[in-house]
Design an enzyme around this catalytic site. Structure first.
Site, PDB file in Angstrom:
ATOM      1  N   CYS A   1       7.175  52.495 -12.374  1.00 49.15           N
ATOM      2  CA  CYS A   1       7.066  51.325 -13.258  1.00 49.15           C
ATOM      3  C   CYS A   1       7.203  51.872 -14.670  1.00 49.15           C
ATOM      4  O   CYS A   1       6.214  52.057 -15.364  1.00 49.15           O
ATOM      5  CB  CYS A   1       5.742  50.605 -13.082  1.00 49.15           C
ATOM      6  SG  CYS A   1       5.405  50.127 -11.372  1.00 49.15           S
TER       7      CYS A   1
ATOM      8  N   ALA B   1       8.874  51.164 -17.738  1.00 53.84           N
ATOM      9  CA  ALA B   1       8.926  50.599 -19.084  1.00 53.84           C
ATOM     10  C   ALA B   1       7.573  50.694 -19.771  1.00 53.84           C
ATOM     11  O   ALA B   1       6.545  50.551 -19.093  1.00 53.84           O
ATOM     12  CB  ALA B   1       9.376  49.151 -19.028  1.00 53.84           C
TER      13      ALA B   1
ATOM     14  N   GLY C   1       8.775  53.429 -21.184  1.00 57.77           N
ATOM     15  CA  GLY C   1       9.465  54.713 -21.040  1.00 57.77           C
ATOM     16  C   GLY C   1       8.769  55.901 -21.687  1.00 57.77           C
ATOM     17  O   GLY C   1       9.282  57.015 -21.649  1.00 57.77           O
ATOM     18  N   GLY C   2       7.597  55.691 -22.257  1.00 61.89           N
ATOM     19  CA  GLY C   2       6.882  56.792 -22.922  1.00 61.89           C
ATOM     20  C   GLY C   2       6.585  57.934 -21.967  1.00 61.89           C
ATOM     21  O   GLY C   2       6.788  59.102 -22.300  1.00 61.89           O
ATOM     22  N   LYS C   3       6.133  57.593 -20.759  1.00 60.72           N
ATOM     23  CA  LYS C   3       5.749  58.651 -19.822  1.00 60.72           C
ATOM     24  C   LYS C   3       6.987  59.315 -19.222  1.00 60.72           C
ATOM     25  O   LYS C   3       6.978  60.514 -18.956  1.00 60.72           O
ATOM     26  CB  LYS C   3       4.830  58.085 -18.736  1.00 60.72           C
ATOM     27  CG  LYS C   3       3.511  57.552 -19.318  1.00 60.72           C
ATOM     28  CD  LYS C   3       2.508  57.179 -18.242  1.00 60.72           C
ATOM     29  CE  LYS C   3       1.299  56.459 -18.825  1.00 60.72           C
ATOM     30  NZ  LYS C   3       1.600  55.061 -19.215  1.00 60.72           N
TER      31      LYS C   3
ATOM     32  N   ASP D   1      12.240  50.053 -13.219  1.00 58.43           N
ATOM     33  CA  ASP D   1      11.410  48.943 -13.685  1.00 58.43           C
ATOM     34  C   ASP D   1      11.991  47.643 -13.154  1.00 58.43           C
ATOM     35  O   ASP D   1      13.184  47.533 -12.913  1.00 58.43           O
ATOM     36  CB  ASP D   1      11.281  48.892 -15.212  1.00 58.43           C
ATOM     37  CG  ASP D   1       9.989  48.185 -15.635  1.00 58.43           C
ATOM     38  OD1 ASP D   1       8.954  48.856 -15.737  1.00 58.43           O
ATOM     39  OD2 ASP D   1      10.013  46.960 -15.812  1.00 58.43           O
TER      40      ASP D   1
ATOM     41  N   ASP E   1      12.445  46.408  -7.856  1.00 56.32           N
ATOM     42  CA  ASP E   1      11.034  46.340  -7.506  1.00 56.32           C
ATOM     43  C   ASP E   1      10.702  47.596  -6.701  1.00 56.32           C
ATOM     44  O   ASP E   1      11.271  47.821  -5.632  1.00 56.32           O
ATOM     45  CB  ASP E   1      10.812  45.071  -6.662  1.00 56.32           C
ATOM     46  CG  ASP E   1       9.367  44.928  -6.211  1.00 56.32           C
ATOM     47  OD1 ASP E   1       8.570  45.864  -6.450  1.00 56.32           O
ATOM     48  OD2 ASP E   1       9.051  43.881  -5.618  1.00 56.32           O
TER      49      ASP E   1
ATOM     50  N   ASP F   1       2.558  54.068 -12.471  1.00 55.65           N
ATOM     51  CA  ASP F   1       1.763  53.466 -13.557  1.00 55.65           C
ATOM     52  C   ASP F   1       1.749  51.974 -13.244  1.00 55.65           C
ATOM     53  O   ASP F   1       2.581  51.212 -13.713  1.00 55.65           O
ATOM     54  CB  ASP F   1       2.457  53.788 -14.888  1.00 55.65           C
ATOM     55  CG  ASP F   1       1.596  53.452 -16.083  1.00 55.65           C
ATOM     56  OD1 ASP F   1       0.449  53.009 -15.888  1.00 55.65           O
ATOM     57  OD2 ASP F   1       2.081  53.623 -17.212  1.00 55.65           O
TER      58      ASP F   1
ATOM     59  N   CYS G   1      -4.030  51.215 -16.939  1.00 53.15           N
ATOM     60  CA  CYS G   1      -4.771  51.159 -18.209  1.00 53.15           C
ATOM     61  C   CYS G   1      -5.850  50.091 -18.081  1.00 53.15           C
ATOM     62  O   CYS G   1      -6.062  49.281 -18.973  1.00 53.15           O
ATOM     63  CB  CYS G   1      -3.853  50.913 -19.404  1.00 53.15           C
ATOM     64  SG  CYS G   1      -2.796  49.477 -19.260  1.00 53.15           S
TER      65      CYS G   1
END
Lengths: 168, 435
Positions: B251, B253, B255-257, B274, B300, B319, B372
């Site tokens: 998952c 978006a 895209g930081g990780k 994503d 998906d 994530d 999170c």
């Protein structure tokens, strides 16, 4: 199409009285296009030709959320339909960042020429009435800050002059 | 004439009340409608109103006989109360400007009501504060269901979590370790006149003492650094892919990780998935800015038939979609958008995606489950139930990172709470698949 520069208070050119349009020409239609573009880009809901340093009696307005109701008025004349007063905190693209309460008649009729030079009339109340009266004031060299106390007006003037100097 | 900034703020808050979108989506559109000079005020009004809404809603309820049927009227009342309670805007100006906004929204009929409620709020402020001070929704500034859920999960730490959720978050950077060392970048920040310090848990993290526009960060456009919370930076370290491994970010978006995984181990073969095309564009932008590349797939994660090539992955980062209750300080609109019943729905979805992605993992490989959220129902309970059900899954989450303790040990995985150390609320469970 071109975006035009908007004059800022206290520029003396905002005090000029605009002349009536004798005949609506292609040049006026081009000016209308440019004024709409300028107004939408600002972004704003009304713009008078005076504000872009053209001293002819031309006003554009669009109070819709999605720029879907453009209105153009050439040689607008205002007739008060209801003397009842409406208060509104007005803001102006020529006095950016300041809002002050102004009282105006609640309901008016506007007679004007459209972009093809054809006469038309509409009735307006609420925000539309406020906006059109505000813009027609510009054609007479008048700004919304003329309705507020001199003390407040001078404070706005000095703040704007300061930020204009910073940009210069 | 220019447009009324409070009227635009009211539209945004009304859309939040009707759960029609998040601040992150609504605010940029509203910002386009007001002059540049008015944008900071618009932002402050929308974020502030969302952050304090649980408290303001209680005050409004005391002053109103019934909830207004028009959500724009409710939004204007909340905005008025916010200005009276939390800003330095003079009281009379706050009230008249809010009434004015009602006029520009063609709500002339409601101006009497709005004016009356705000004047009463002003007059009865102290009395109301006293009367409501014992109400946990009021004191925590969280909706009642969330206040109860956090209190139940973290009985001794709840008040600190509430406090952290109501403050402004730090701005944290991730240094691209493939291009520059953290020490050298701290030096560059110092030369630019920006005060910053190294993060304690993330070896590539830097916290700025004051938030700044990314444009003034040295080398931002060239990908020397990215903006990412410290807790989120732990994902790449925990997953720790080795050279040349096949890695899935399920998952991905925004895209930081994904970027972090590639910066840490440039030789991996990364697939970033994503479900939303639009959000995948953000992944692409971030990869491009950092000079990285990955295989982007819009699909998906739970429906592998549609996209998977049949080759299992060495490592998977999951994530998972979650309540975002760990990042309330960054997204205060969570307080208005989430409902109690969302949590069970999310937990079901999380368990489904976890089961589906597990099948894509090689025996001997590892999967990092992350959210999170600070609610065990989405975290340790999901993972513990999974381990109990799936025989080849085991919890391998380290209790120490670089020799330092981090987070709260759970029945499975580790929980980071937003008040500990400065990072966001995050949950991580590193799961190993038996050979």
């Amino acid at each position: 199409m071109a975006k035009l520069e908007i004059l800022e208070f206290p520029d003396p050119r905002l005090r000029e009285i605009a002349k009536p349009v004798a005949k609506v020409t292609d040049a006026h239609r081009q000016l209308l296009e440019d004024m709409f573009e300028t107004m939408y880009a600002a972004p704003g809901i009304g713009l008078a030709a005076t504000q872009v340093n053209v001293h002819e009696r031309i006003v554009v307005v669009d109070i819709s959320e999605d720029n879907s109701e453009p209105l153009a008025f050439i040689n607008p004349e205002i007739e008060v339909l209801e003397e009842e007063i409406h208060q509104y905190d007005e803001g102006c693209l020529s006095v950016p960042g300041f809002y002050e309460t102004v009282e105006r008649p609640r309901k008016v009729r506007i007679k004007a020429l459209d972009r093809n030079g054809e006469p038309f009339a509409i009735e307006a109340e609420g925000l539309l009435a406020v906006c059109i009266q505000h813009e027609v004031d510009h054609l007479d060299g008048k700004l919304f800050v003329d309705y507020i106390s001199p003390l407040k007006r001078n404070r706005i003037r000095s703040k704007l002059e300061k930020s204009q100097r910073r940009r210069a | 004439m220019s447009r009324d900034v409070r009227a635009e703020a009211a539209r945004v808050v009304a859309a939040l009340l009707e759960a029609q979108g998040s601040l992150a989506r609504l605010l940029p559109k509203a910002e386009d409608k007001v002059e540049e000079r008015d944008r900071p005020l618009l932002r402050e009004l929308c974020y502030g109103c969302a952050r304090t809404a649980p408290r303001l809603q209680l005050i409004a309820a005391k002053l109103l006989r019934k909830t207004p049927s028009d959500s724009l009227v409710s939004a204007l009342i909340l905005l008025g109360l916010y200005q009276l309670e939390y800003t330095r805007i003079p009281d009379h100006a706050a009230i008249s400007a809010t009434v004015n906004a009602a006029r520009s929204l063609k709500l002339d009929r409601a101006t009497g009501l709005i004016n009356g409620v705000l004047r009463n709020a002003l007059r009865e402020s102290e009395h109301l504060q006293r009367k409501l001070s014992g109400n946990p929704q009021f004191s925590s500034v969280h909706p009642a269901w969330l206040q109860q859920a956090i209190k139940a999960a973290w009985p001794t730490q709840a008040s600190e979590i509430f406090r952290a959720n109501n403050t402004n978050p730090p701005m944290t950077l991730r240094v691209n370790s493939a291009r520059i060392s953290r020490e050298d970048y701290l030096q560059q920040l110092d030369e630019t006149g920006l005060s910053a310090e190294a993060c304690a848990l993330s070896p590539v993290g830097i916290t700025l003492l004051e938030a700044v526009p990314v444009g003034i960060l040295p080398g931002f456009a060239e990908g020397l650094v990215s903006v990412q919370d410290e807790s989120a930076q732990l994902a790449a370290q925990l997953l720790a892919p080795r050279e040349g491994e096949r890695v899935l970010d399920a998952c991905a978006a925004p895209g930081g990780k994904s970027c972090h995984l590639l910066e840490q181990q440039p030789s991996i073969e990364l697939s970033a998935l994503d479900i939303e095309e639009e959000r995948l564009d953000r992944v692409q932008e971030n990869l491009e800015r950092c000079g990285l590349s990955a295989q982007l797939i819009c699909a998906d994660a739970a429906a592998a038939d549609a996209w998977w090539d049949g080759q299992q992955y060495d490592r998977i980062l999951l994530d998972a979609p979650c309540s975002a209750t760990g990042v309330i300080r960054r997204n205060p609109d969570i307080k208005l958008l989430r409902r109690a019943e969302d949590i069970a729905e999310l937990a079901k979805l999380q368990a489904e995606i976890l089961r589906a992605t597990w099948a894509l993992l090689k025996p001997g490989g590892s999967l990092l489950y992350a959210t999170c959220s600070v609610l065990p129902a989405e975290n340790s309970e999901v993972v513990a139930a999974f381990i109990a059900e799936i025989k080849d899954a085991s919890d391998n989450t380290p209790e120490l990172l670089h020799g330092k303790s981090w987070g709260e040990k759970q029945v499975a995985g580790m929980q980071l709470l937003p008040h500990n150390g400065g990072g966001d609320g995050f949950y991580y469970a590193l799961l190993n698949k038996a050979e």
